[in-house]
Design a protein around this motif. Structure first.
Motif, short mmCIF file in Angstrom:
data_model
loop_
_atom_site.label_atom_id
_atom_site.label_comp_id
_atom_site.label_asym_id
_atom_site.label_seq_id
_atom_site.Cartn_x
_atom_site.Cartn_y
_atom_site.Cartn_z
N TYR A 1 0.80 -0.80 0.18
CA TYR A 1 0.25 0.22 -0.06
C TYR A 1 0.85 1.29 0.21
O TYR A 1 0.45 2.37 -0.46
N ALA A 2 1.84 1.37 0.61
CA ALA A 2 3.36 2.66 0.93
C ALA A 2 3.95 2.54 -0.45
O ALA A 2 3.67 4.01 -0.74
N LEU A 3 4.62 1.63 -0.84
CA LEU A 3 5.35 1.69 -1.90
C LEU A 3 4.73 1.23 -3.39
O LEU A 3 4.65 -0.16 -3.52
N PRO A 4 5.66 1.22 -5.00
CA PRO A 4 5.23 0.83 -5.96
C PRO A 4 6.42 -0.12 -5.54
O PRO A 4 6.67 -0.16 -5.49
N ALA A 5 6.00 -1.19 -6.84
CA ALA A 5 6.33 -2.38 -6.73
C ALA A 5 7.97 -1.96 -6.98
O ALA A 5 9.10 -2.32 -6.50
N ALA A 6 8.28 -0.76 -7.95
CA ALA A 6 9.80 -0.22 -8.31
C ALA A 6 10.65 0.54 -7.40
O ALA A 6 12.20 0.08 -7.26
N GLU A 7 9.87 0.86 -6.60
CA GLU A 7 10.53 1.52 -4.94
C GLU A 7 10.97 0.01 -4.64
O GLU A 7 11.61 0.31 -3.02
N MET A 8 10.21 -1.18 -4.06
CA MET A 8 10.65 -1.96 -3.04
C MET A 8 11.59 -2.90 -3.56
O MET A 8 12.11 -3.40 -2.49
N GLN A 9 11.84 -3.04 -4.82
CA GLN A 9 12.30 -3.76 -4.87
C GLN A 9 13.95 -3.88 -4.49
O GLN A 9 14.71 -3.04 -4.93
N GLY A 10 14.85 -4.64 -4.51
CA GLY A 10 15.75 -5.26 -3.55
C GLY A 10 16.56 -4.41 -2.79
O GLY A 10 17.34 -4.26 -2.34
N VAL A 11 15.27 -3.63 -2.10
CA VAL A 11 15.22 -2.82 -0.66
C VAL A 11 15.30 -3.64 0.52
O VAL A 11 14.47 -4.11 0.64
N MET A 12 16.39 -3.71 1.36
CA MET A 12 16.71 -4.11 2.27
C MET A 12 15.87 -3.32 3.64
O MET A 12 14.63 -4.24 4.47
N GLU A 13 15.64 -2.27 3.86
CA GLU A 13 14.92 -1.20 4.62
C GLU A 13 13.72 -1.04 4.16
O GLU A 13 13.45 -0.42 4.21
N VAL A 14 12.46 -2.34 3.85
CA VAL A 14 11.32 -2.06 3.27
C VAL A 14 10.63 -1.63 4.73
O VAL A 14 9.97 -0.81 4.54
N ALA A 15 10.85 -1.57 5.68
CA ALA A 15 9.42 -0.97 5.94
C ALA A 15 9.60 -0.19 6.68
O ALA A 15 8.61 0.89 6.97
N ALA A 16 11.34 0.31 6.92
CA ALA A 16 11.25 1.98 6.93
C ALA A 16 11.15 2.95 5.98
O ALA A 16 10.51 4.50 5.78
N ALA A 17 11.36 2.25 5.02
CA ALA A 17 10.76 2.91 3.65
C ALA A 17 9.77 2.91 3.57
O ALA A 17 9.49 4.36 2.98
#
Length: 488
Positions: free
Chosen positions: A268-284
């Motif tokens: 809900y918070a992030l589009p797929a492109a901004e989530m991919q490969g991100v480790m600190e996904v909860a913080a993002a």
């Protein structure tokens, strides 16, 4: 044998459930969704993956619950495989628990803790100093690494001090973490800064059957690992035949629901492109939903929550090495319990030392694959062991028997076979390290086996010598030359 050499039953049902939840909710859910999305490519496949992973974990918990009711002892898989297949395979499972089941996840959780903590205080990671051997990185030293080492040492000292104090701290950390996760879920879904449009994207049946979805399940299985935590404390849980299966079942259901809801918030918070490969996904996701000012506080809360999973693993793991040592197939030192503290202090210290070695020598994502592959293999073997125990002891009726037997064990076995096959096919390097760890375990087993064999031969020789000496004196087998005193 003095009472101080045994573990004491002091853990109730609530604490047992808290230990399961604390072992599960940790590094994985806060760090792996970005890696998973990079594999599967769509948010719908991401959510399906977390659902499938939860179903696998639930099947495993249902099976382990029966084994826990049958064998309510410290040691978990080590005890279960010993009863089903004998000591060689049991030793390997204990060896894997030492290296992969606990030490490696402790290292991963400590690394994640230090990264989130530094972001919370606004400090940079600073420069890294890498020591190489023939061009291959061997040791990495940096501020996050030093923080990770410090937290492992401090929590290990806490659990050496007292089981009662350690379990109370564990309960408080777990309650805080659950409150944090629930609060994040509710506030995130109520935020107006997310978008339902991020849930767009579909997947085909082919997506589910290819290697990428199976690799994603390796990351997911790492996040769900810990559903069997109550099994390792079987020697310290009150009313174990009832509380061990109940703790694993309730804990797994709670965590599966939380994981699905957390991933809904991430998407809900992030589009797929901004989530991919991100480790600190909860913080993002938190920064997007609540603003960058809240992000720093959220990072600190997540870091504090990660202390719970670190504490839970440091508490549970040493009971496996304790059980191995008590069976004579590990160093005797690690089967000793403190006379004052009633804790396996030496086993806790060994685990901390191995975790520290992994902190300074391994990268985070490779640790996850290494852990996921190896644990899937031995969890699958343990459930196969349940089916064998059912066959060789059909008349035994433990307080709890696996629901849906034999379908539930077969689902768990086939699902893990699928994950293992694609792990080997698509991520060979970490798998090779997993196989090398198993091979090292075989070498260690034969070392202890030969050591025990020599010890038994020496004992037999000594007994024969004593028998001979006593016989020569007329005290065994031959009448004494000294006439018996008439006592009548």
């Amino acid at each position: 044998m003095p009472a101080a050499s045994h573990l004491k039953r002091e853990i109730g049902l609530f604490s047992a459930i808290a230990i399961v939840v604390a072992n599960m909710v940790g590094t994985g859910i806060f760090t792996t969704s970005g890696f998973i999305l990079q594999e599967v490519g769509s948010s719908s496949a991401l959510l399906l993956g977390w659902f499938v992973g939860g179903a696998f974990a639930l099947c495993g918990a249902l099976c382990y619950g029966e084994l826990g009711a049958r064998y309510p002892q410290a040691g978990g898989e080590y005890v279960y495989l010993r009863e089903a297949f004998g000591k060689p395979l049991a030793f390997l499972s204990g060896w894997i628990s030492l290296i992969v089941g606990f030490s490696a996840p402790i290292a991963a959780a400590a690394i994640a803790f230090s990264i989130y903590l530094l972001k919370a205080v606004g400090a940079s990671a600073g420069t890294e100093r890498v020591v190489t051997l023939f061009g291959v990185p061997i040791v990495t030293l940096s501020l996050p690494v030093m923080l990770a080492i410090a937290v492992v040492v401090l929590l290990s000292i806490l659990h050496v001090h007292s089981l009662r104090v350690g379990s109370r701290v564990q309960n408080l950390l777990t309650l805080f973490k659950i409150a944090l996760v629930v609060g994040f879920i509710v506030a995130g879904l109520l935020s107006s800064r997310g978008s339902a449009g991020h849930f767009s994207g579909s997947f085909s049946a082919g997506t589910l059957l290819d290697g990428k979805f199976a690799v994603a399940l390796i990351f997911i299985s790492f996040a769900y690992s810990g559903w069997n935590a109550a099994a390792y404390l079987g020697g310290e849980i009150i009313h174990p035949s009832r509380n061990i299966p109940l703790a694993m079942l309730v804990g797994t259901l709670i965590v599966t629901a939380l994981y699905l809801l957390l991933n809904l918030v991430y998407v809900y918070a992030l589009p797929a492109a901004e989530m991919q490969g991100v480790m600190e996904v909860a913080a993002a996701a938190g920064a997007q939903l609540f603003g960058p000012g809240i992000g720093r506080w959220l990072n600190g809360a997540i870091a504090l929550g990660l202390l719970s999973v670190l504490s839970a693993m440091i508490l549970a793991g040493p009971r496996v090495y304790y059980a191995m040592s008590r069976d004579g197939i590990f160093f005797r030192l690690f089967g000793k319990v403190s006379d004052v503290r009633h804790t396996p202090a030496h086993a806790i210290g060994l685990q901390a030392a191995i975790a520290i070695v992994m902190i300074v020598s391994a990268s985070y994502d490779k640790l996850l694959i290494y852990i996921g592959f190896t644990l899937s293999l031995f969890a699958m073997l343990t459930v196969i062991g349940l089916m064998r125990v059912r066959r060789i002891a059909p008349n035994e009726t433990p307080a709890y028997r696996t629901w849906g037997y034999p379908l539930v064990p077969l689902i768990f076995i086939l699902g893990n076979l699928w994950i293992i096959y694609f792990s080997i096919k698509s991520r060979p390097a970490p798998v090779v390290w997993g196989i090398a760890t198993i091979a090292a375990g075989l070498v260690m087993y034969f070392y202890f086996y030969r050591k025990r064999s020599r010890s038994r031969l020496n004992q037999m020789d000594n007994a024969a010598l004593v028998q001979t000496l006593l016989s020569d004196r007329g005290e065994v087998g031959l009448p004494s030359s000294k006439p018996k005193e008439d006592l009548s």
